[in-house]
Design a protein around this motif. Structure first.
Motif, mmCIF file in Angstrom:
data_model
loop_
_atom_site.group_PDB
_atom_site.id
_atom_site.type_symbol
_atom_site.label_atom_id
_atom_site.label_comp_id
_atom_site.label_asym_id
_atom_site.label_seq_id
_atom_site.Cartn_x
_atom_site.Cartn_y
_atom_site.Cartn_z
ATOM 1 N N ALA A 167 -24.382 -39.250 -39.246
ATOM 2 C CA ALA A 167 -24.689 -40.537 -39.895
ATOM 3 C C ALA A 167 -23.713 -40.881 -41.017
ATOM 4 C CB ALA A 167 -26.122 -40.509 -40.431
ATOM 5 N N ARG A 168 -22.899 -39.886 -41.435
ATOM 6 C CA ARG A 168 -21.906 -40.139 -42.483
ATOM 7 C C ARG A 168 -20.749 -40.987 -41.977
ATOM 8 N NH1 ARG A 168 -21.665 -35.769 -46.704
ATOM 9 N NH2 ARG A 168 -19.630 -36.663 -47.142
ATOM 10 N N TYR A 169 -20.608 -41.068 -40.663
ATOM 11 C CA TYR A 169 -19.431 -41.721 -40.083
ATOM 12 C C TYR A 169 -19.773 -43.098 -39.534
ATOM 13 C CZ TYR A 169 -17.620 -37.007 -40.497
ATOM 14 O OH TYR A 169 -17.234 -35.801 -40.997
ATOM 15 N N THR A 170 -18.767 -43.976 -39.519
ATOM 16 C CA THR A 170 -18.952 -45.300 -38.927
ATOM 17 C C THR A 170 -19.080 -45.136 -37.412
ATOM 18 O OG1 THR A 170 -16.595 -45.649 -38.512
ATOM 19 C CG2 THR A 170 -17.426 -46.275 -40.702
ATOM 20 N N GLU A 227 -15.826 -44.206 -35.946
ATOM 21 C CA GLU A 227 -15.469 -42.800 -36.209
ATOM 22 C C GLU A 227 -16.293 -41.866 -35.319
ATOM 23 O OE1 GLU A 227 -14.109 -43.108 -40.932
ATOM 24 O OE2 GLU A 227 -16.206 -42.715 -40.414
ATOM 25 N N GLN A 228 -17.571 -42.198 -35.156
ATOM 26 C CA GLN A 228 -18.433 -41.380 -34.295
ATOM 27 C C GLN A 228 -17.896 -41.354 -32.866
ATOM 28 O OE1 GLN A 228 -22.657 -42.142 -34.560
ATOM 29 N NE2 GLN A 228 -22.562 -42.538 -36.736
ATOM 30 N N GLN A 229 -17.355 -42.501 -32.470
ATOM 31 C CA GLN A 229 -16.803 -42.581 -31.118
ATOM 32 C C GLN A 229 -15.589 -41.651 -30.970
ATOM 33 O OE1 GLN A 229 -17.287 -46.155 -29.398
ATOM 34 N NE2 GLN A 229 -16.548 -45.385 -27.435
ATOM 35 N N VAL A 230 -14.732 -41.642 -31.992
ATOM 36 C CA VAL A 230 -13.551 -40.760 -31.975
ATOM 37 C C VAL A 230 -13.995 -39.299 -31.925
ATOM 38 C CG1 VAL A 230 -11.590 -39.922 -33.355
ATOM 39 C CG2 VAL A 230 -12.041 -42.392 -33.171
ATOM 40 N N ASP A 290 -24.811 -38.516 -30.528
ATOM 41 C CA ASP A 290 -25.978 -37.678 -30.779
ATOM 42 C C ASP A 290 -25.513 -36.246 -30.997
ATOM 43 O OD1 ASP A 290 -28.162 -36.054 -30.664
ATOM 44 O OD2 ASP A 290 -29.194 -37.231 -29.149
ATOM 45 N N GLY A 291 -25.645 -35.792 -32.243
ATOM 46 C CA GLY A 291 -25.138 -34.467 -32.611
ATOM 47 C C GLY A 291 -25.749 -33.374 -31.762
ATOM 48 N N ARG A 292 -27.007 -33.600 -31.384
ATOM 49 C CA ARG A 292 -27.745 -32.587 -30.652
ATOM 50 C C ARG A 292 -27.082 -32.255 -29.315
ATOM 51 N NH1 ARG A 292 -33.371 -33.894 -31.998
ATOM 52 N NH2 ARG A 292 -32.126 -35.730 -32.365
ATOM 53 N N ASP A 293 -26.912 -33.270 -28.459
ATOM 54 C CA ASP A 293 -26.429 -33.045 -27.102
ATOM 55 C C ASP A 293 -25.014 -32.478 -27.111
ATOM 56 O OD1 ASP A 293 -28.799 -34.165 -26.621
ATOM 57 O OD2 ASP A 293 -28.031 -36.067 -25.855
ATOM 58 N N PHE A 294 -24.123 -33.155 -27.843
ATOM 59 C CA PHE A 294 -22.745 -32.694 -27.904
ATOM 60 C C PHE A 294 -22.679 -31.293 -28.456
ATOM 61 C CE2 PHE A 294 -21.325 -37.244 -28.040
ATOM 62 C CZ PHE A 294 -20.716 -37.170 -26.807
ATOM 63 N N GLY A 295 -23.444 -31.063 -29.515
ATOM 64 C CA GLY A 295 -23.397 -29.773 -30.188
ATOM 65 C C GLY A 295 -23.786 -28.659 -29.235
ATOM 66 N N ARG A 296 -24.880 -28.895 -28.493
ATOM 67 C CA ARG A 296 -25.361 -27.866 -27.578
ATOM 68 C C ARG A 296 -24.304 -27.553 -26.509
ATOM 69 N NH1 ARG A 296 -30.605 -26.269 -25.946
ATOM 70 N NH2 ARG A 296 -31.213 -26.911 -28.028
ATOM 71 N N GLU A 297 -23.728 -28.621 -25.941
ATOM 72 C CA GLU A 297 -22.776 -28.393 -24.852
ATOM 73 C C GLU A 297 -21.481 -27.759 -25.375
ATOM 74 O OE1 GLU A 297 -20.859 -30.637 -21.050
ATOM 75 O OE2 GLU A 297 -22.158 -31.849 -22.322
ATOM 76 N N LEU A 298 -21.059 -28.212 -26.564
ATOM 77 C CA LEU A 298 -19.854 -27.631 -27.165
ATOM 78 C C LEU A 298 -20.077 -26.159 -27.455
ATOM 79 C CD1 LEU A 298 -17.026 -27.890 -28.405
ATOM 80 C CD2 LEU A 298 -18.094 -28.664 -30.536
ATOM 81 N N SER A 299 -21.253 -25.837 -27.996
ATOM 82 C CA SER A 299 -21.455 -24.450 -28.395
ATOM 83 C C SER A 299 -21.619 -23.560 -27.164
ATOM 84 C CB SER A 299 -22.613 -24.342 -29.382
ATOM 85 O OG SER A 299 -23.808 -24.028 -28.760
ATOM 86 N N THR A 300 -22.212 -24.105 -26.092
ATOM 87 C CA THR A 300 -22.287 -23.346 -24.837
ATOM 88 C C THR A 300 -20.879 -23.051 -24.310
ATOM 89 O OG1 THR A 300 -24.407 -24.346 -24.266
ATOM 90 C CG2 THR A 300 -23.148 -23.404 -22.451
ATOM 91 N N ALA A 301 -20.003 -24.049 -24.399
ATOM 92 C CA ALA A 301 -18.628 -23.871 -23.907
ATOM 93 C C ALA A 301 -17.877 -22.852 -24.750
ATOM 94 C CB ALA A 301 -17.902 -25.214 -23.899
ATOM 95 N N VAL A 302 -18.111 -22.868 -26.067
ATOM 96 C CA VAL A 302 -17.461 -21.897 -26.952
ATOM 97 C C VAL A 302 -17.917 -20.479 -26.606
ATOM 98 C CG1 VAL A 302 -17.386 -21.031 -29.335
ATOM 99 C CG2 VAL A 302 -17.065 -23.469 -28.891
#
Lengths: 145, 145
Positions: free
Chosen positions: A110-113, A116-119, B2-14
């Motif tokens: 939520a800190r990002y526009t 920016e979130q898209q990037v 959505d931090g949740r979805d990306f985060g989960r998939e990124l961390s699984t890949a890591v």
């Protein structure tokens, strides 16, 4: 941005977090990866899970046992073919451990526009693809690393 | 995003990538985290490493043994106090396995403008801080997860 430095530190932090989750729940990193697959791809048979995660059927039994003991999955008959047993993620059980992380990551987001979130989202998606490809190469025939 | 979805998939890949590295080199995820600490904080004694990584001295001996066998560290007398033995990362040995990933991540980074790289770098730094804080909370007194 130097991909090397950030990547190394980020991946160390991810691994440390998963270890802490594992210690808390009594499950290994592989178990957690299996759980992510079960939750993401729907109920799986042990055989399907073995194939997805590149483990022997025997190893998958151990994974499923630990996840079941931790209250994260249950084994149940496949509704479509009751002779088959499928492994189903128990909604919420794993999520509770990740709730703090999810909330903190949403707050960070939520800190990002929106631009920016898209990037950031684009970079994360492409990073996942890079990691999967590099993992595939490492798991390939010996001598190619 | 959505931090949740990306985060989960990124961390699984890591985690999957680290498992592949581990399988290739014969070292565990914990060993790799120890190596990152040794490489980052300079030569460490076994006691210092045990403290940094939250392991018992006995467990650290196993970690150092596996890393030494894999050619990733060496034990040598501390130049400042030759009665002490320090564990030193062997430059290059681990880097060779990560070379493909580093190159791919640098290539990915180059797709973005300097401003976008700054946004991504900022997000990565803050994500590392979030992960460290959440790891600290998980490792805290039982019953708080």
């Amino acid at each position: 941005m130097d991909g090397r430095d950030f990547g190394r530190e980020l991946s160390t932090a991810v691994v440390a977090f998963h270890e802490a989750v594992g210690a808390r729940l009594g499950v290994t990193a592989v178990d957690q990866r299996a759980l992510a697959l079960i939750a993401g791809k729907g109920p799986l048979t042990a055989g399907e899970l073995a194939k997805e995660i590149n483990l022997t059927p025997g190893a998958v039994t151990g994974v499923a046992d630990r996840l079941e003991r931790a209250g994260l999955v249950r084994r149940e008959p496949d509704p479509g073919d009751r002779r088959r047993v499928v492994i189903t993620a128990i909604p919420g059980a794993f999520g509770r451990v990740f709730a703090g992380l999810s909330a903190a990551m949403d707050e960070l987001s939520a800190r990002y526009t929106p631009e920016e979130q898209q990037v950031i989202g684009d970079w994360v998606v492409r990073t996942i693809a890079v990691l999967k490809e590099q993992t595939r190469l490492l798991n390939g025939p010996p001598g190619r690393a």
